[in-house]
Design a protein around this motif. Structure first.
Motif, PDB file in Angstrom:
ATOM      1  N   GLY A 138      55.799  40.966  32.308  1.00  0.00           N
ATOM      2  CA  GLY A 138      56.555  41.224  33.337  1.00  0.00           C
ATOM      3  C   GLY A 138      56.945  39.810  34.020  1.00  0.00           C
ATOM      4  N   ASP A 139      57.709  39.986  35.082  1.00  0.00           N
ATOM      5  CA  ASP A 139      58.077  38.873  35.962  1.00  0.00           C
ATOM      6  C   ASP A 139      57.101  38.182  36.829  1.00  0.00           C
ATOM      7  OD1 ASP A 139      61.154  38.829  35.136  1.00  0.00           O
ATOM      8  OD2 ASP A 139      60.749  40.809  35.747  1.00  0.00           O
ATOM      9  N   ALA A 140      56.155  38.810  37.278  1.00  0.00           N
ATOM     10  CA  ALA A 140      55.030  38.311  38.120  1.00  0.00           C
ATOM     11  C   ALA A 140      53.922  39.465  38.293  1.00  0.00           C
ATOM     12  CB  ALA A 140      55.602  37.981  39.263  1.00  0.00           C
ATOM     13  N   SER A 141      52.796  38.971  38.555  1.00  0.00           N
ATOM     14  CA  SER A 141      51.565  39.546  38.698  1.00  0.00           C
ATOM     15  C   SER A 141      50.983  39.369  40.032  1.00  0.00           C
ATOM     16  CB  SER A 141      50.604  39.436  37.583  1.00  0.00           C
ATOM     17  OG  SER A 141      49.708  40.321  37.566  1.00  0.00           O
ATOM     18  N   CYS A 142      50.508  40.331  40.683  1.00  0.00           N
ATOM     19  CA  CYS A 142      50.016  39.766  42.231  1.00  0.00           C
ATOM     20  C   CYS A 142      48.733  40.520  42.424  1.00  0.00           C
ATOM     21  CB  CYS A 142      51.078  40.592  43.088  1.00  0.00           C
ATOM     22  SG  CYS A 142      52.743  39.913  43.116  1.00  0.00           S
ATOM     23  N   TYR A 143      47.821  39.522  42.837  1.00  0.00           N
ATOM     24  CA  TYR A 143      46.323  39.649  42.935  1.00  0.00           C
ATOM     25  C   TYR A 143      45.984  39.680  44.342  1.00  0.00           C
ATOM     26  CZ  TYR A 143      46.259  39.004  37.936  1.00  0.00           C
ATOM     27  OH  TYR A 143      46.542  39.128  36.588  1.00  0.00           O
ATOM     28  N   SER A 144      44.750  40.597  44.698  1.00  0.00           N
ATOM     29  CA  SER A 144      44.191  40.339  45.674  1.00  0.00           C
ATOM     30  C   SER A 144      42.740  39.638  45.757  1.00  0.00           C
ATOM     31  CB  SER A 144      44.138  41.906  46.607  1.00  0.00           C
ATOM     32  OG  SER A 144      42.978  41.741  47.657  1.00  0.00           O
ATOM     33  N   PHE A 145      42.283  38.952  47.041  1.00  0.00           N
ATOM     34  CA  PHE A 145      41.065  38.396  46.757  1.00  0.00           C
ATOM     35  C   PHE A 145      40.272  38.897  47.949  1.00  0.00           C
ATOM     36  CE2 PHE A 145      43.435  34.838  44.853  1.00  0.00           C
ATOM     37  CZ  PHE A 145      43.237  35.234  43.424  1.00  0.00           C
ATOM     38  N   TYR A 146      40.619  39.948  48.416  1.00  0.00           N
ATOM     39  CA  TYR A 146      39.828  40.726  49.601  1.00  0.00           C
ATOM     40  C   TYR A 146      38.317  40.596  49.408  1.00  0.00           C
ATOM     41  CZ  TYR A 146      38.777  44.055  53.344  1.00  0.00           C
ATOM     42  OH  TYR A 146      38.162  44.779  54.343  1.00  0.00           O
ATOM     43  N   GLY A 147      37.443  40.919  50.265  1.00  0.00           N
ATOM     44  CA  GLY A 147      36.150  40.739  50.195  1.00  0.00           C
ATOM     45  C   GLY A 147      35.502  41.812  48.918  1.00  0.00           C
ATOM     46  N   ASN A 148      36.010  42.790  48.706  1.00  0.00           N
ATOM     47  CA  ASN A 148      35.615  43.696  47.686  1.00  0.00           C
ATOM     48  C   ASN A 148      36.219  43.479  46.290  1.00  0.00           C
ATOM     49  OD1 ASN A 148      38.128  44.828  47.812  1.00  0.00           O
ATOM     50  ND2 ASN A 148      37.563  47.096  48.945  1.00  0.00           N
ATOM     51  N   LYS A 149      37.080  42.735  46.216  1.00  0.00           N
ATOM     52  CA  LYS A 149      37.752  42.505  44.782  1.00  0.00           C
ATOM     53  C   LYS A 149      36.669  41.650  43.849  1.00  0.00           C
ATOM     54  CE  LYS A 149      41.433  44.429  45.841  1.00  0.00           C
ATOM     55  NZ  LYS A 149      41.233  44.924  47.302  1.00  0.00           N
ATOM     56  N   ILE A 150      37.002  41.670  42.563  1.00  0.00           N
ATOM     57  CA  ILE A 150      36.093  41.061  41.604  1.00  0.00           C
ATOM     58  C   ILE A 150      35.791  39.583  42.011  1.00  0.00           C
ATOM     59  CG2 ILE A 150      35.943  40.628  39.174  1.00  0.00           C
ATOM     60  CD1 ILE A 150      36.988  43.247  38.568  1.00  0.00           C
ATOM     61  N   ILE A 151      37.149  39.055  42.050  1.00  0.00           N
ATOM     62  CA  ILE A 151      37.289  37.487  42.730  1.00  0.00           C
ATOM     63  C   ILE A 151      37.553  37.588  44.011  1.00  0.00           C
ATOM     64  CG2 ILE A 151      38.118  35.108  42.192  1.00  0.00           C
ATOM     65  CD1 ILE A 151      36.616  36.113  39.971  1.00  0.00           C
ATOM     66  N   THR A 152      36.873  37.068  44.893  1.00  0.00           N
ATOM     67  CA  THR A 152      37.224  37.025  46.321  1.00  0.00           C
ATOM     68  C   THR A 152      37.095  35.644  47.261  1.00  0.00           C
ATOM     69  OG1 THR A 152      36.593  37.901  48.579  1.00  0.00           O
ATOM     70  CG2 THR A 152      34.832  37.576  46.763  1.00  0.00           C
ATOM     71  N   THR A 153      37.855  35.415  47.931  1.00  0.00           N
ATOM     72  CA  THR A 153      38.113  34.446  49.204  1.00  0.00           C
ATOM     73  C   THR A 153      37.718  34.966  50.532  1.00  0.00           C
ATOM     74  OG1 THR A 153      40.460  34.470  49.274  1.00  0.00           O
ATOM     75  CG2 THR A 153      39.422  33.229  47.642  1.00  0.00           C
ATOM     76  N   GLY A 154      37.348  36.133  50.529  1.00  0.00           N
ATOM     77  CA  GLY A 154      37.130  36.875  51.836  1.00  0.00           C
ATOM     78  C   GLY A 154      38.500  37.337  52.349  1.00  0.00           C
ATOM     79  N   GLU A 155      39.704  36.762  52.464  1.00  0.00           N
ATOM     80  CA  GLU A 155      41.110  37.222  52.465  1.00  0.00           C
ATOM     81  C   GLU A 155      41.669  36.349  51.398  1.00  0.00           C
ATOM     82  OE1 GLU A 155      42.886  39.479  52.899  1.00  0.00           O
ATOM     83  OE2 GLU A 155      42.239  40.607  54.802  1.00  0.00           O
ATOM     84  N   GLY A 156      42.830  36.684  50.832  1.00  0.00           N
ATOM     85  CA  GLY A 156      43.603  35.913  49.969  1.00  0.00           C
ATOM     86  C   GLY A 156      44.191  36.471  48.984  1.00  0.00           C
ATOM     87  N   GLY A 157      45.192  35.937  48.374  1.00  0.00           N
ATOM     88  CA  GLY A 157      46.046  36.481  47.156  1.00  0.00           C
ATOM     89  C   GLY A 157      46.843  35.443  46.245  1.00  0.00           C
TER      90      GLY A 157
END
Length: 335
Positions: A138-157
């Motif tokens: 597609g045109d773009a893919s959007c990820y979350s880096f919230y604390g429970n995600k597989i890759i995390t920064t605490g908060e982030g995207g």
């Protein structure tokens, strides 16, 4: 930040990455970079976390809802065509709990109708479709880096894309839309959606462990499935033959044959010190959106909401933990 963007984009199969403050912001920023705004419509699944709908609303566009398919719990691609109008500007598929949407027919439909595809990949770090990483589908893919995600920064995207222009516009908009020709000069309404270097350093370290972190989720899912497969009345999470599900959450459906309700199962597990969560409440049932969808029916999404729950899913689980949880599920049924 630049190092993190490049490393994460590479791991997800894309040329460009645009780091930002969180996953919801990533969705909003991607839509804004594509020029989506008031009067436009964006098609999303009703079975999703509310951030998907909110990101559309932030642009002034209108979310249009589609039910899920029973097999994968993802948006039912066969029902999208009926929801496309002259105002449709984008489709936003959600890779639910880490299982990729059937993207080939969805992308073909989007190309035929001239609409954008912005993937909500918040839960799908490392997922693959037809042997290809999903970061540039597609045109773009959007990820979350919230604390429970597989890759995390605490908060982030992060937005990932193969489109250099989308990346350029998104980077500009996330930083107040500063002009290159003159400082404190703004031709557009931008946002303060930046990620800090401190968060990016954490994200970069996590990305260096990308493969083992994804493998840990898949390994634990296999351990769960091996122990739960023979228990009547449980429907285990799917994995279609042509995808790589990263099992961000290990979700199950508690059906009538199990003998007790989902909520009773959760209560009995809680007494043994096992925390669980229910599935998403669909967008059309949310108080803030309910009036807009009065009279529309989404039976699959409502069934998922009524019967679905997550078992503990973190990468830190070991085999003994999963054995204890699985035994507790079995004991709850026969108690």
């Amino acid at each position: 930040i630049g190092e993190f963007e490049r490393a994460f984009a590479t791991e997800t199969g894309a040329k460009y990455g645009v780091a930002c403050a969180n996953g919801t912001v990533a969705l909003h920023l991607a839509l804004a970079a594509l020029g989506i705004g008031p009067g436009d419509e964006v098609i999303i699944p009703t079975f999703t976390m509310i951030a998907t709908a909110n990101a559309v609303a932030y642009t002034g566009a209108t979310p249009v809802l589609v039910d899920s398919e029973p097999a994968t719990w993802n948006i039912d691609v066969t029902k999208i065509t009926a929801k496309i109008t002259k105002r449709t500007k984008a489709i936003m598929p959600v890779h639910t709990y880490g299982h990729p949407v059937d993207m080939e027919p969805l992308l073909a439909l989007a190309r035929a109708r001239g609409v954008y595809v912005v993937q909500d990949s918040a839960e799908a770090h490392g997922a693959e479709y037809n042997g290809k990483k999903i970061g540039a589908l597609g045109d773009a893919s959007c990820y979350s880096f919230y604390g429970n995600k597989i890759i995390t920064t605490g908060e982030g995207g992060m937005i990932t894309t193969d489109n250099e222009e989308i990346a350029r516009i998104a980077r500009n908009l996330r930083d107040h839309a500063f002009s290159e020709e003159r400082h404190f000069w703004h031709k557009y309404v931008g946002f303060n959606y930046r990620m800090t270097n401190l968060q990016a350093a954490v994200g970069l370290a996590q990305t260096e462990r990308f493969v083992p972190l994804v493998d840990a989720r898949r390994t634990n899912a296999a351990r769960y499935s091996a122990r739960l497969a023979e228990i009547p009345g449980l429907r285990l999470p799917p994995e279609a033959p042509n995808v790589k599900n990263v099992f961000w959450m290990y979700g199950i459906l508690v059906e009538d044959a199990f003998g007790i309700s989902r909520d009773e199962l959760r209560d009995r597990l809680a007494r043994r010190g096992i925390e669980t969560r229910t599935f998403f409440i669909p967008i059309h049932l949310q108080p803030t959106y309910h009036a807009k969808f009065t009279g529309e029916k989404f039976p699959v999404a409502e069934n998922l909401c009524r019967r679905g729950m997550y078992l503990p899913s973190g990468a830190g689980l070991v085999d003994d933990d999963i054995a204890y949880i699985a035994k507790s599920v079995a004991d709850a049924r026969t108690a």
